[in-house]
Design a protein around this motif. Structure first.
Motif, PDB file in Angstrom:
ATOM      1  N   PRO A   8      35.089  43.347  42.933  1.00 20.20           N
ATOM      2  CA  PRO A   8      35.980  42.218  42.647  1.00 20.20           C
ATOM      3  C   PRO A   8      37.016  42.599  41.578  1.00 20.20           C
ATOM      4  CG  PRO A   8      33.682  41.526  42.561  1.00 20.20           C
ATOM      5  CD  PRO A   8      33.683  43.016  42.655  1.00 20.20           C
TER       6      PRO A   8
ATOM      7  N   ARG B 262      43.477  36.106  43.504  1.00 21.82           N
ATOM      8  CA  ARG B 262      43.163  37.217  42.600  1.00 21.82           C
ATOM      9  C   ARG B 262      44.363  37.581  41.728  1.00 21.82           C
ATOM     10  NH1 ARG B 262      40.895  41.073  47.271  1.00 21.82           N
ATOM     11  NH2 ARG B 262      42.957  40.442  48.030  1.00 21.82           N
TER      12      ARG B 262
ATOM     13  N   GLU C 258      41.296  46.776  46.977  1.00 24.11           N
ATOM     14  CA  GLU C 258      40.337  46.379  48.010  1.00 24.11           C
ATOM     15  C   GLU C 258      39.519  47.578  48.478  1.00 24.11           C
ATOM     16  OE1 GLU C 258      42.771  44.346  50.894  1.00 24.11           O
ATOM     17  OE2 GLU C 258      42.510  42.417  49.859  1.00 24.11           O
TER      18      GLU C 258
ATOM     19  N   MET D 199      35.029  32.778  44.170  1.00 24.23           N
ATOM     20  CA  MET D 199      35.411  34.154  43.889  1.00 24.23           C
ATOM     21  C   MET D 199      34.491  34.709  42.799  1.00 24.23           C
ATOM     22  SD  MET D 199      39.186  35.654  42.989  1.00 24.23           S
ATOM     23  CE  MET D 199      39.335  35.236  41.273  1.00 24.23           C
TER      24      MET D 199
ATOM     25  N   PRO E  84      35.621  39.165  38.190  1.00 27.49           N
ATOM     26  CA  PRO E  84      36.217  40.480  38.440  1.00 27.49           C
ATOM     27  C   PRO E  84      35.538  41.588  37.643  1.00 27.49           C
ATOM     28  CG  PRO E  84      37.652  39.178  37.043  1.00 27.49           C
ATOM     29  CD  PRO E  84      36.523  38.275  37.465  1.00 27.49           C
TER      30      PRO E  84
END
Length: 92
Positions: free
Chosen positions: A36, A63, A31, A1, A4
């Motif tokens: 992110p 997330r 989204e 991932m 963010p």
């Protein structure tokens, strides 16, 4: 991932009835932004089914992160705790 860009901090206190819909809507909006993100759900001493729903959300989507207080400290303290644990470049 990926790291963010956005950290969304959500204080929670007895939110069982509205939490599934909030998670659905927030996920859709974030989204749609296309960057992110992480969502930090801060349980502020809830006594209903909030924790069960949060645990399910965190298990289903990495997330989503959980911070949980042993008792109610108030939404400002919950927001501050969430901000302290945020990894995004911007905190909402």
């Amino acid at each position: 991932m990926a790291d963010p860009v956005f950290s969304v901090v959500v204080p929670l206190f007895n939110e069982e009835e509205v939490l599934p819909e909030m998670i659905r809507r927030l996920t859709s909006v974030m989204e749609g932004i296309g960057e992110p993100f992480e969502v930090i759900l801060v349980n502020d001493g809830s006594r209903d089914g909030t924790m069960r729903i949060v645990r399910e959300a965190c298990a289903a989507d990495p997330r989503f992160k959980l911070l949980s207080f042993s008792r109610n400290f108030g939404h400002q303290t919950a927001i501050t705790a969430g901000m302290d644990h945020a990894a995004g470049r911007a905190v909402v």
